[in-house]
Scaffold this motif. Structure first.
Motif, mmCIF file in Angstrom:
data_model
loop_
_atom_site.group_PDB
_atom_site.id
_atom_site.type_symbol
_atom_site.label_atom_id
_atom_site.label_comp_id
_atom_site.label_asym_id
_atom_site.label_seq_id
_atom_site.Cartn_x
_atom_site.Cartn_y
_atom_site.Cartn_z
ATOM 1 N N VAL A 13 0.729 -1.493 0.065
ATOM 2 C CA VAL A 13 -0.055 -0.096 -0.065
ATOM 3 C C VAL A 13 0.807 1.220 -0.115
ATOM 4 C CG1 VAL A 13 -1.918 -1.240 1.220
ATOM 5 C CG2 VAL A 13 -0.357 0.148 2.381
ATOM 6 N N MET A 14 1.983 1.049 0.492
ATOM 7 C CA MET A 14 2.879 2.355 0.642
ATOM 8 C C MET A 14 3.358 2.611 -0.957
ATOM 9 S SD MET A 14 2.514 3.769 3.346
ATOM 10 C CE MET A 14 4.114 4.966 3.197
ATOM 11 N N ALA A 15 3.785 1.665 -1.542
ATOM 12 C CA ALA A 15 4.161 1.618 -2.872
ATOM 13 C C ALA A 15 3.197 2.151 -3.934
ATOM 14 C CB ALA A 15 4.547 0.337 -3.470
ATOM 15 N N ARG B 230 -4.448 6.753 12.386
ATOM 16 C CA ARG B 230 -2.948 6.739 11.643
ATOM 17 C C ARG B 230 -2.071 6.565 12.460
ATOM 18 N NH1 ARG B 230 -2.318 7.662 6.583
ATOM 19 N NH2 ARG B 230 -4.097 8.417 5.174
ATOM 20 N N LEU B 231 -1.216 5.375 12.487
ATOM 21 C CA LEU B 231 0.059 5.063 12.894
ATOM 22 C C LEU B 231 1.082 5.417 12.103
ATOM 23 C CD1 LEU B 231 -0.953 1.550 14.240
ATOM 24 C CD2 LEU B 231 -1.228 3.810 15.234
ATOM 25 N N ASP B 232 2.326 5.627 12.823
ATOM 26 C CA ASP B 232 3.658 6.078 12.386
ATOM 27 C C ASP B 232 4.262 4.721 11.520
ATOM 28 O OD1 ASP B 232 3.199 8.314 13.609
ATOM 29 O OD2 ASP B 232 4.561 7.961 15.127
ATOM 30 N N LEU B 233 5.120 5.055 10.747
ATOM 31 C CA LEU B 233 5.934 3.926 9.834
ATOM 32 C C LEU B 233 7.396 4.338 10.001
ATOM 33 C CD1 LEU B 233 3.793 2.919 6.611
ATOM 34 C CD2 LEU B 233 4.186 1.464 8.791
ATOM 35 N N MET B 234 8.344 3.318 10.172
ATOM 36 C CA MET B 234 9.520 3.549 9.883
ATOM 37 C C MET B 234 10.097 3.537 8.161
ATOM 38 S SD MET B 234 11.541 2.277 13.304
ATOM 39 C CE MET B 234 11.195 0.498 12.898
ATOM 40 N N ARG B 235 10.577 4.406 7.725
ATOM 41 C CA ARG B 235 11.235 4.552 6.688
ATOM 42 C C ARG B 235 12.706 4.122 6.450
ATOM 43 N NH1 ARG B 235 9.957 7.938 1.695
ATOM 44 N NH2 ARG B 235 11.744 8.010 0.699
ATOM 45 N N ILE B 236 13.033 3.222 5.636
ATOM 46 C CA ILE B 236 14.387 2.475 5.762
ATOM 47 C C ILE B 236 14.872 2.789 4.280
ATOM 48 C CG2 ILE B 236 15.610 0.876 6.143
ATOM 49 C CD1 ILE B 236 13.373 -0.575 7.903
ATOM 50 N N GLU B 237 15.659 3.559 4.177
ATOM 51 C CA GLU B 237 16.592 3.793 3.116
ATOM 52 C C GLU B 237 17.949 3.265 3.144
ATOM 53 O OE1 GLU B 237 15.493 7.930 1.431
ATOM 54 O OE2 GLU B 237 15.465 8.319 3.508
ATOM 55 N N GLY C 136 21.819 2.278 -2.651
ATOM 56 C CA GLY C 136 21.987 1.242 -3.604
ATOM 57 C C GLY C 136 20.246 0.295 -4.066
ATOM 58 N N GLU C 137 19.478 0.979 -3.373
ATOM 59 C CA GLU C 137 18.178 0.380 -3.511
ATOM 60 C C GLU C 137 17.331 1.323 -4.308
ATOM 61 O OE1 GLU C 137 16.233 -1.697 -0.331
ATOM 62 O OE2 GLU C 137 17.713 -3.379 -0.291
ATOM 63 N N ASP C 138 16.207 0.890 -4.917
ATOM 64 C CA ASP C 138 15.951 1.930 -5.829
ATOM 65 C C ASP C 138 14.747 2.819 -4.912
ATOM 66 O OD1 ASP C 138 16.837 0.968 -8.137
ATOM 67 O OD2 ASP C 138 15.309 -0.310 -8.401
ATOM 68 N N GLY C 139 14.140 2.207 -3.867
ATOM 69 C CA GLY C 139 13.293 3.089 -2.961
ATOM 70 C C GLY C 139 13.475 2.680 -1.499
ATOM 71 N N PRO C 140 12.475 3.216 -0.583
ATOM 72 C CA PRO C 140 12.580 2.879 0.648
ATOM 73 C C PRO C 140 12.050 1.653 1.054
ATOM 74 C CG PRO C 140 10.932 4.510 0.149
ATOM 75 C CD PRO C 140 11.651 4.342 -0.949
ATOM 76 N N THR D 258 19.611 4.444 6.495
ATOM 77 C CA THR D 258 18.998 5.719 6.886
ATOM 78 C C THR D 258 17.747 5.231 7.558
ATOM 79 O OG1 THR D 258 20.390 7.277 6.124
ATOM 80 C CG2 THR D 258 18.414 8.127 7.359
ATOM 81 N N VAL D 259 17.276 5.200 8.819
ATOM 82 C CA VAL D 259 16.073 5.193 9.319
ATOM 83 C C VAL D 259 15.257 6.350 9.840
ATOM 84 C CG1 VAL D 259 14.558 3.710 10.889
ATOM 85 C CG2 VAL D 259 16.760 2.712 9.752
ATOM 86 N N THR D 260 14.213 6.663 9.477
ATOM 87 C CA THR D 260 13.465 7.932 9.667
ATOM 88 C C THR D 260 11.949 7.600 9.980
ATOM 89 O OG1 THR D 260 13.085 8.597 7.461
ATOM 90 C CG2 THR D 260 14.911 9.527 8.397
#
Length: 302
Positions: free
Chosen positions: A90-92, A134-141, A144-148, A290-292
């Protein structure tokens, strides 16, 4: 658990898609059938379908397709790993900051940490009520990977993925899990990463957690999945005895309040496994991560 957003004034979904693995060793298929029947009675205004997965990663594809079609609630009838795939899907389909559909998890797996940590009422009741939060998610970048990548619950290095790999090899079930966990402790070796702003550090365990619990028994913190931050739980390398004491404390009385942040970055020094919401992946050496936090990124019912 404090959820800051107000319930949606109108139903946010018209269709409920129950995604399950027909080859699951648990009772996922049975729970999907039962949930579909219960929803037919509790929410006759909703279209409800049960969709089996056909291959590894299929849940992500199904979730993305449903999210792009619009006004869907995608329910993962699974554990944390299966739900991770649905969240990724669903995030994609979204705009990169919020999910494009509502999601939920109907616990049918091994650990079910996310459902246990966020549950406020029976899922069928929550779906019928249509109160979207709504809940938070952790975004992991990962360089070398195309997306988070996205994590609904936690991102762990060290003993966490080590135990997960041992359980996968040794089988799930309380007695087998105890045996494989003890085996993991006996074989475990510490790891080192280059932490942004601190330099190289050696750990036995490093966990970035969006929920206060993990692995069925461990209480990591007093964190909240809707507070705009995640907790950083670290155990610098000392000894196996100290590592065991750390695990026992987490299981018996919890670790208490932990440092929290909205960003954490490091670079791997050697290849290593990491665990994301119950799924294990391998990181190569010299890879920056990097995790935000993404506040309120996930629309859900609890």
């Amino acid at each position: 658990m404090a959820l800051p957003s107000e319930p949606s004034p109108v139903p946010a979904y018209e269709r409920v898609v129950l995604v399950y693995n027909p080859e699951s060793t648990g009772d996922g298929p049975q729970r999907a059938v039962r949930a579909r029947s219960e929803l037919a009675d509790a929410a006759p205004h909703l279209e409800v379908v049960a969709v089996p997965t056909e291959y590894a990663g299929h849940a992500r594809v199904i979730a993305e397709q449903e999210a792009r079609a619009g006004r869907a609630l995608v329910v993962s009838v699974s554990g944390d790993g299966g739900y991770h795939e649905v969240v990724e899907g669903v995030m994609a389909a979204g705009d990169g900051t919020t999910s494009a559909a509502v999601t939920a998890v109907h616990a049918a797996g091994n650990a079910n940490d996310h459902r246990r940590a966020t549950r406020e009422r029976p899922l069928v009741e929550a779906i019928a009520a249509g109160d979207v939060r709504r809940l938070d998610l952790m975004r992991i970048e990962i360089a070398g990977e195309d997306g988070p990548r996205w994590a609904h619950s936690y991102f762990g290095l060290g003993i966490t993925p080590t135990v997960a790999l041992e359980i996968e090899r040794g089988g799930k079930g309380s007695i087998r899990e105890v045996i494989t966990t003890l085996r993991a402790f006996s074989r475990f070796k510490p790891f080192a990463v280059d932490v942004e702003g601190e330099g190289p550090r050696r750990f036995d365990s490093l966990i970035l957690a969006n929920i206060p619990e993990m692995a069925k028994y461990a209480t990591l913190s007093d964190g909240d999945p809707a507070d705009g931050q995640f907790e950083v739980i670290t155990l610098p390398h000392r000894s196996r005895l100290r590592l065991l004491a750390f695990a026992v404390r987490a299981a018996v009385r919890g670790l208490g309040p932990q440092p929290h942040t909205d960003r954490f970055a490091f670079t791997t020094l050697k290849p290593m496994p990491v665990q994301v919401d119950g799924e294990v992946l391998d990181l190569p050496a010299d890879r920056s991560v990097t995790v935000t936090i993404a506040p309120g990124a996930l629309a859900t019912v609890v």
